[in-house]
Enzyme design. Structure first.
Site, PDB file in Angstrom:
ATOM      1  N   GLY A   1      33.218   7.704 -21.060  1.00  0.00           N
ATOM      2  CA  GLY A   1      33.366   8.980 -20.369  1.00  0.00           C
ATOM      3  C   GLY A   1      32.878   8.872 -18.942  1.00  0.00           C
ATOM      4  O   GLY A   1      32.314   9.815 -18.384  1.00  0.00           O
TER       5      GLY A   1
ATOM      6  N   SER B   1      22.626  16.761 -26.230  1.00  0.00           N
ATOM      7  CA  SER B   1      22.565  18.114 -25.686  1.00  0.00           C
ATOM      8  C   SER B   1      21.328  18.810 -26.227  1.00  0.00           C
ATOM      9  O   SER B   1      20.878  18.505 -27.342  1.00  0.00           O
ATOM     10  CB  SER B   1      23.811  18.908 -26.095  1.00  0.00           C
ATOM     11  OG  SER B   1      23.658  20.289 -25.803  1.00  0.00           O
TER      12      SER B   1
ATOM     13  N   TYR C   1      30.229  21.108 -31.827  1.00  0.00           N
ATOM     14  CA  TYR C   1      29.509  20.301 -30.834  1.00  0.00           C
ATOM     15  C   TYR C   1      28.039  20.185 -31.210  1.00  0.00           C
ATOM     16  O   TYR C   1      27.460  19.084 -31.211  1.00  0.00           O
ATOM     17  CB  TYR C   1      29.672  20.970 -29.480  1.00  0.00           C
ATOM     18  CG  TYR C   1      29.028  20.267 -28.309  1.00  0.00           C
ATOM     19  CD1 TYR C   1      29.657  19.185 -27.692  1.00  0.00           C
ATOM     20  CD2 TYR C   1      27.819  20.713 -27.787  1.00  0.00           C
ATOM     21  CE1 TYR C   1      29.088  18.561 -26.593  1.00  0.00           C
ATOM     22  CE2 TYR C   1      27.244  20.103 -26.686  1.00  0.00           C
ATOM     23  CZ  TYR C   1      27.875  19.026 -26.092  1.00  0.00           C
ATOM     24  OH  TYR C   1      27.314  18.413 -25.009  1.00  0.00           O
TER      25      TYR C   1
END
Length: 253
Positions: A14, A140, A152
């Site tokens: 990414g 996260s 997520y």
């Protein structure tokens, strides 16, 4: 600070935009040999233009197992060794748990969790031979506490757990595994940028109410922590999940 990363072979998934591109830039500033991977070749080429010709690019869809195998195989063939792997590829989908199709749960796990697990396992095989290495998983704060979209949140929670398990297994080989848990980060290709443009007053209120530092974080603030964690300056940090969030997380540990 000289993090002594000059000449190290770094692979960032990414890596063509946002946090991943910022991480690439941070490692470049330390003199490392930086490679970025992404599925969109146009974004890769644009990132290479911005970062400089010294950056190597690898087109790969990390949700595809054969692409993951080929990525590590090609990287090792070209670079010889892998010193640092940054599992940054990720994204969110779906909505409320009861309203989200199972297909989206599987897709979120493949992108945010399975890809990092597989790439880490492949990298560890080579790092063991060198008796050194670092793996950094970008997770996260919503992998540590409630918040964000459920698919997520779940996948990042799993990745934080995997980080600790793998870290304890491989530290005896000189390999350190850690994760960074960003809070809300603003960059040109991210969801917060889109939301800010759509409803600036709502997002301004969000920042005032939810982020004690009073602003969004920047990709560079995540990148600086990644470079530190990859270096020997962080030699005693093993299996940690580090919040980088301006105080946004509500956890006290």
């Amino acid at each position: 600070m000289d993090l002594q990363l000059k000449g190290k072979n770094i692979l960032i998934t990414g890596g063509s935009k946002g946090i991943g591109k910022a991480i690439a830039r941070a490692f470049l500033s330390e003199g490392a040999n930086v490679s970025i991977a992404a599925r969109n070749n146009d974004f890769l080429m644009k990132a290479k233009e911005e970062l400089g010709r010294d950056v190597s690019t690898f087109q790969a869809d990390v949700t595809n197992a054969s692409d993951r195998l080929k990525l590590i195989e090609t990287f090792i063939k070209e670079k010889g060794t892998i010193d640092v792997l940054v599992n940054n590829a990720g994204g969110s989908n779906g909505g409320k748990a009861a309203e989200t199709e199972m297909k989206l749960f599987y897709e979120a796990l493949e992108l945010n969790y399975v890809s990092a697990v597989h790439l880490s396992k492949l990298a560890v095989e080579h790092m063991k031979k060198a008796q050194s290495g670092a793996i950094i998983n970008i997770t996260s704060i919503f992998g540590r506490e409630s918040g964000g979209k459920v698919t997520y949140n779940n996948a990042k929670s799993a990745l934080i757990s995997f980080t600790k398990s793998l870290a304890d297994e491989v530290i005896s080989y000189g390999i350190r595994v850690n994760s960074i848990a960003p809070g809300s980060i603003l960059h040109d290709t991210g969801n917060w940028k889109r939301r800010l443009e759509e409803n600036p007053e709502k997002i301004k209120a969000f920042v005032e109410n939810e982020i004690p530092a009073g602003r969004f974080g920047t990709p560079e603030e995540i990148a600086n922590v990644a470079a530190f964690l990859a270096s020997d300056k962080a030699s005693w940090i093993v299996g940690a999940s580090i919040n980088v969030d301006g105080g946004q997380s509500r956890m006290n540990f």
